[in-house]
Scaffold this motif. Structure first.
Motif, PDB file in Angstrom:
ATOM      1  N   THR A  27       0.854  -1.202   0.000  1.00  0.00           N
ATOM      2  CA  THR A  27       0.000   0.000   0.000  1.00  0.00           C
ATOM      3  C   THR A  27       0.885   1.246   0.000  1.00  0.00           C
ATOM      4  O   THR A  27       0.996   1.966   0.989  1.00  0.00           O
ATOM      5  N   HIS A  57       0.886   3.905  -2.226  1.00  0.00           N
ATOM      6  CA  HIS A  57       0.398   5.079  -2.944  1.00  0.00           C
ATOM      7  C   HIS A  57       0.782   6.382  -2.230  1.00  0.00           C
ATOM      8  O   HIS A  57       0.603   6.493  -1.029  1.00  0.00           O
ATOM      9  N   SER A 117       2.893  10.470  -6.250  1.00  0.00           N
ATOM     10  CA  SER A 117       2.471  11.527  -7.160  1.00  0.00           C
ATOM     11  C   SER A 117       1.372  12.405  -6.566  1.00  0.00           C
ATOM     12  O   SER A 117       0.821  13.243  -7.254  1.00  0.00           O
ATOM     13  N   LEU A 118       1.051  12.197  -5.302  1.00  0.00           N
ATOM     14  CA  LEU A 118      -0.024  12.979  -4.699  1.00  0.00           C
ATOM     15  C   LEU A 118       0.509  14.273  -4.086  1.00  0.00           C
ATOM     16  O   LEU A 118       1.680  14.357  -3.730  1.00  0.00           O
ATOM     17  N   ARG A 119      -0.398  15.259  -3.950  1.00  0.00           N
ATOM     18  CA  ARG A 119      -0.022  16.447  -3.200  1.00  0.00           C
ATOM     19  C   ARG A 119       0.324  16.052  -1.769  1.00  0.00           C
ATOM     20  O   ARG A 119      -0.214  15.070  -1.252  1.00  0.00           O
ATOM     21  N   LEU A 120       1.202  16.824  -1.154  1.00  0.00           N
ATOM     22  CA  LEU A 120       1.543  16.539   0.244  1.00  0.00           C
ATOM     23  C   LEU A 120       0.362  16.935   1.129  1.00  0.00           C
ATOM     24  O   LEU A 120      -0.493  17.721   0.730  1.00  0.00           O
ATOM     25  N   ALA A 121       0.347  16.378   2.334  1.00  0.00           N
ATOM     26  CA  ALA A 121      -0.702  16.769   3.283  1.00  0.00           C
ATOM     27  C   ALA A 121      -0.375  18.154   3.839  1.00  0.00           C
ATOM     28  O   ALA A 121       0.709  18.688   3.614  1.00  0.00           O
ATOM     29  N   GLY A 153       2.836  18.641   5.531  1.00  0.00           N
ATOM     30  CA  GLY A 153       4.042  18.378   4.736  1.00  0.00           C
ATOM     31  C   GLY A 153       4.364  16.916   4.568  1.00  0.00           C
ATOM     32  O   GLY A 153       5.335  16.560   3.885  1.00  0.00           O
ATOM     33  N   PHE A 173       1.227  11.492   1.527  1.00  0.00           N
ATOM     34  CA  PHE A 173       0.042  10.699   1.848  1.00  0.00           C
ATOM     35  C   PHE A 173       0.402   9.231   2.056  1.00  0.00           C
ATOM     36  O   PHE A 173       1.168   8.655   1.286  1.00  0.00           O
ATOM     37  N   ASP A 174      -0.155   8.642   3.093  1.00  0.00           N
ATOM     38  CA  ASP A 174       0.023   7.215   3.338  1.00  0.00           C
ATOM     39  C   ASP A 174      -1.306   6.667   3.844  1.00  0.00           C
ATOM     40  O   ASP A 174      -1.778   7.052   4.916  1.00  0.00           O
ATOM     41  N   ALA A 175      -1.913   5.779   3.051  1.00  0.00           N
ATOM     42  CA  ALA A 175      -3.218   5.234   3.436  1.00  0.00           C
ATOM     43  C   ALA A 175      -3.122   4.478   4.764  1.00  0.00           C
ATOM     44  O   ALA A 175      -4.104   4.366   5.485  1.00  0.00           O
TER      45      ALA A 175
END
Lengths: 176, 254
Positions: free
Chosen positions: B157, B159, B162-166, B169, B172-174
Motif C-alpha cells: 500500500t 500510494h 504523485s499525490l499532493r503533500l498533506a 508536509g 500521503f500514506d493510506a
C-alpha cells in the motif's frame, strides 16, 4: 450537457486537507446559500489494511475521523483532495470564491469553473444500478462501489425557498 | 589514463545530487541516528534481537565445487551465513524527495553488493540477504538520501509518490505508518507492511523546503529545479531519444 444542468465548480487546495480543515471548509461552504450538492474527492483511507502480509488487520488512522458539518456527522473515508460543488447559478460561484479567499490563508488553492466535474444527469449505468425511480440528487454523488449513500445536510439553500437538502458524498480515487 | 566514471550529465544542482548519490567515493552526510533495533522494527522481518534465520547452511560448511569465479567474487556476510533474502521498499514523493526510485537503483548498484533492486514509478524495492539488508537500510535511512516527511518505508500500500503533500508536509500514506508529532519529530508506529509496532520508532525531524530543494534528485518545474534550466541534461536526453528512435536503422552519429 442538458440545458437544465446547474453550474459546477471545484475547489483544489495545494495540499491534501486534514479532517479539521475539511470540517472548517465544509461548514463555510454550506454557509454559502445556493450550494446544491458537494462531493469530496481524495485518496482513500481504508478501515482495514487492504494488501500485503498485514491484510485484514485494523488500520488506525488519525485522518479517518468523524467530522460535523452543520449538525450532520459523518466519517471521513478519504483525505480531502478536491471539493466539487454544484450550485444554483453563476453568482454562487463568485460567493464561493470570496469564501475560499478568506478561508485559505495558509495554503494556496485554485477554484476551477466553466466545466462539469461530476455527473448531472443519470446515465445508463445509473439506470442499471439504481433503477428508473432513482433520486436525481444522488446521481454523481455516490461511489457505485460503496454501499453507503450520501449524507443529507438539511439547510436552507435559498432564503425564499426554505428547507432543502444538500448532499455530501465521499468518493474514492483508486490507487495507482 | 584511468577511466573516470561521469555517473550522469547535467550542470544543475539536481544533476550534481544524482552524481553524489551514485558516486561511491562521495561520503553521504549522516543526518539522523537510528539504532539497529529501530531498523529491524521498521523492516518487520524478524523480532529485534532474534538470530538471523537461514535459508541454507553457511558456505564454509558446504562443499563448493572448484570454480575460479568463486575465488574472484567474495560472498557478502549475509551470503556467507546463508541468510534469507528479504527486502526494504521506499516510496518517494515527487515533491522534492531527496531520492527517487530510478536514482535509488543507480545509487545502490554503485554502492552496495549482492542486491536485487526492483524499480517502479513511485517506489523502489531492494532485495538482499537479511544481514546485509539491515546495514543497507540503516544507511539509506540515516543519510541525506532520506527525509522523514517526503519518503516512506512502505512494503505494501505504497500510494503517495504523485499525490499532493498533506497540510503538515507529510506524503500521503493510506496506512499512516509514520506520524508527525507535535514536537515536530516523525515516528513510525507501524512496520513497513502496516503491522502496529510495540513502540514508536523516531526517524527525526522533516527537512525544510529549502534543504529539500537543494538536495532533491527530481526535476520539478513548480516546487524545485526545472529540467529546462539544465540544457546539458536536455541535450543528453535528446541524444538518447534520437538514438533509441533510430535504433534498428543502423544509426550513425554525425
Amino acid at each position: 450537457m442538458p440545458e437544465s444542468a446547474f453550474p459546477q465548480c471545484r475547489i483544489v487546495p495545494l495540499r491534501l486537507l486534514s479532517p479539521q480543515t475539511t470540517e472548517g471548509l465544509l461548514n463555510r461552504v454550506t454557509g454559502v446559500s445556493g450550494v446544491r450538492r458537494i462531493v469530496i474527492n481524495g485518496p482513500g483511507l481504508p478501515a482495514i489494511v487492504p494488501y500485503g502480509p498485514a491484510r485484514g488487520q485494523a488500520n488506525p488512522n488519525t485522518n479517518r475521523r468523524t467530522i460535523q458539518v452543520c449538525g450532520a456527522e459523518f466519517e471521513m473515508k478519504v483525505q480531502t483532495g478536491t471539493v466539487t460543488l454544484e450550485v444554483e447559478d453563476e453568482s454562487v460561484i463568485t460567493a464561493v470564491q470570496e469564501m475560499c479567499d478568506a478561508f485559505f490563508t495558509k495554503i494556496p488553492y485554485t477554484l476551477q469553473k466553466g466545466r462539469r466535474f461530476m455527473k448531472s444527469s443519470p446515465t445508463l449505468v445509473d439506470y442499471a444500478k439504481y433503477g428508473p425511480k432513482a433520486n436525481e440528487l444522488i446521481i454523481g454523488l455516490v461511489d457505485p462501489r460503496k454501499k453507503d449513500g450520501p449524507v443529507i445536510i438539511p439547510i436552507p439553500t435559498r432564503q425564499e425557498e426554505g428547507e432543502d437538502c444538500q448532499g455530501i458524498s465521499r468518493q474514492n480515487i483508486h490507487q495507482i | 589514463m584511468a577511466y573516470k566514471p561521469q555517473y550522469g550529465p547535467g550542470t544543475s544542482i539536481v544533476a550534481q545530487n544524482r552524481r553524489n548519490q551514485m558516486n561511491p567515493s562521495y561520503k553521504l552526510k549522516k543526518l539522523r541516528d537510528v539504532t539497529d533495533e529501530d531498523v529491524v522494527l521498521i523492516l518487520g522481518h524478524r523480532a529485534p534481537g532474534a538470530a538471523y534465520p537461514s535459508a541454507h547452511p553457511p558456505l564454509a560448511e558446504q562443499q563448493e565445487p572448484a570454480d575460479p569465479m568463486r575465488k574472484l567474487v567474495k560472498p557478502t556476510e549475509g551470503a556467507k551465513a546463508g541468510d534469507r533474502v528479504r527486502y526494504v521498499q521506499f516510496a518517494d514523493s515527487m515533491f522534492n524527495a531527496p531520492s527517487q526510485p530510478y536514482q535509488r537503483t543507480y545509487a545502490e548498484m554503485y554502492r552496495f553488493r549482492a542486491i536485487d533492486p526492483g524499480t517502479l514509478s513511485g517506489r523502489q524495492i531492494v532485495e538482499c540477504r537479511e544481514r546485509d539488508l539491515d546495514q543497507y537500510a540503516k544507511l539509506l535511512i540515516e543519510t541525506e538520501m532520506f527525509d522523514p516527511a517526503t519518503i516512506g518505508i512502505r512494503g505494501a500500500t505504497v500510494h503517495g509518490h504523485s499525490l499532493r503533500l498533506a497540510e503538515d508536509g507529510m506524503m500521503f500514506d493510506a496506512l499512516q505508518r509514520c506520524v508527525l508529532g507535535e514536537d515536530g519529530i516523525v515516528r513510525y508506529v507501524k512496520d513497513q507492511v502496516g503491522v502496529p509496532l510495540d513502540r514508536a520508532v523516531e526517524v527525526g525531524k522533516p527537512m525544510d523546503a529549502k534543504w529539500l530543494k537543494e538536495h532533491s534528485t527530481i526535476f520539478h518545474s513548480l516546487v524545485g529545479t526545472a529540467l529546462r534550466e539544465d540544457p546539458e541534461y536536455i541535450e543528453y536526453l535528446q541524444r538518447i531519444h534520437t538514438l533509441r528512435t533510430k535504433y534498428g536503422f543502423m544509426p550513425k552519429e554525425e
